[in-house]
Design an enzyme around this catalytic site. Structure first.
Site, PDB file in Angstrom:
ATOM      1  CG  ASP A   1      21.807  22.474  -9.873  1.00  0.00           C
ATOM      2  OD1 ASP A   1      22.820  22.996  -9.840  1.00  0.00           O
ATOM      3  OD2 ASP A   1      21.118  21.544  -9.115  1.00  0.00           O
ATOM      4  CD  GLN A   2      24.386  15.358 -12.639  1.00  0.00           C
ATOM      5  OE1 GLN A   2      25.461  15.259 -12.152  1.00  0.00           O
ATOM      6  NE2 GLN A   2      24.016  14.694 -13.957  1.00  0.00           N
TER       7      GLN A   2
END
Length: 197
Positions: A70-71
């Site tokens: 995830d970012q």
């Protein structure tokens, strides 16, 4: 027999990055609520979601090695996610212009049957130019990066938005830090540079 490898993500960018390692893998969409918790900091949000995605897929495929990622873009402690549409992207880029934003890219590798869990967050400091409204508008209509955290795709025209990128892994900003991912896969028994047997 090597364990099957699964990318727990629907991101085309992560899929393209993982293909660089030339390992066979399948893709499974994780069923995870990505809403931030109350007062959750961007780094903590990215780390929690990466692990949750890997664990969600690993529950269904316990003998596989699962990658979750995830970012979250971090503007002075405020998380900036995927804009989803043009108006939100305009707002994000106006907020970020002239500022340094930290993109926290988290990765987790999980194998339920071996109880293997590894997780890390790779930060990327990105300084945006002091963009004009006309530049922002042109960029968004040309690139349409509405599925990217922070509304910027550095691997495309978005590089022209930037003044500087500071990081230890050039793939982290695109969405999957391959240096860190390779190390975690090795620890899980998946060797990128070992010929198949």
């Amino acid at each position: 027999m090597p364990r099957p490898l699964i990318l727990g993500s629907t991101s085309i960018y992560r899929r393209e990055l993982l293909q660089r390692l030339q390992l066979p893998f399948s893709v499974v969409a994780p069923q995870v609520d990505e809403s931030p918790l109350s007062n959750e900091l961007p780094l903590a949000l990215a780390a929690r979601l990466a692990l949750a995605k890997a664990q969600a897929v690993a529950k269904t495929f316990p003998d596989s090695v699962v990658i979750g990622s995830d970012q979250v873009a971090d503007l002075h402690g405020v998380p900036l996610g995927k804009p989803g549409n043009h108006d939100n992207a305009v707002r994000q880029l106006r907020q970020m212009r002239g500022n340094t934003v930290v993109f926290h890219t988290a990765v987790a590798v999980v194998c339920s049957s071996t109880a293997f869990v590894a997780e890390a967050v790779v930060p990327v400091r990105v300084t945006f130019r002091n963009l004009s409204d006309a530049e922002i508008d042109y960029y968004l209509h040309t690139e349409r990066p509405y599925d990217c955290a922070g509304s910027a795709k550095s691997e495309g025209l978005g590089i022209a938005l930037l003044e500087r990128i500071e990081n230890t892994d050039p793939t982290a900003l695109i969405g999957l830090p391959l240096i860190q991912t390779s190390a975690m896969l090795r620890a899980a028994g998946v060797h990128v540079l070992r010929p198949p047997t």
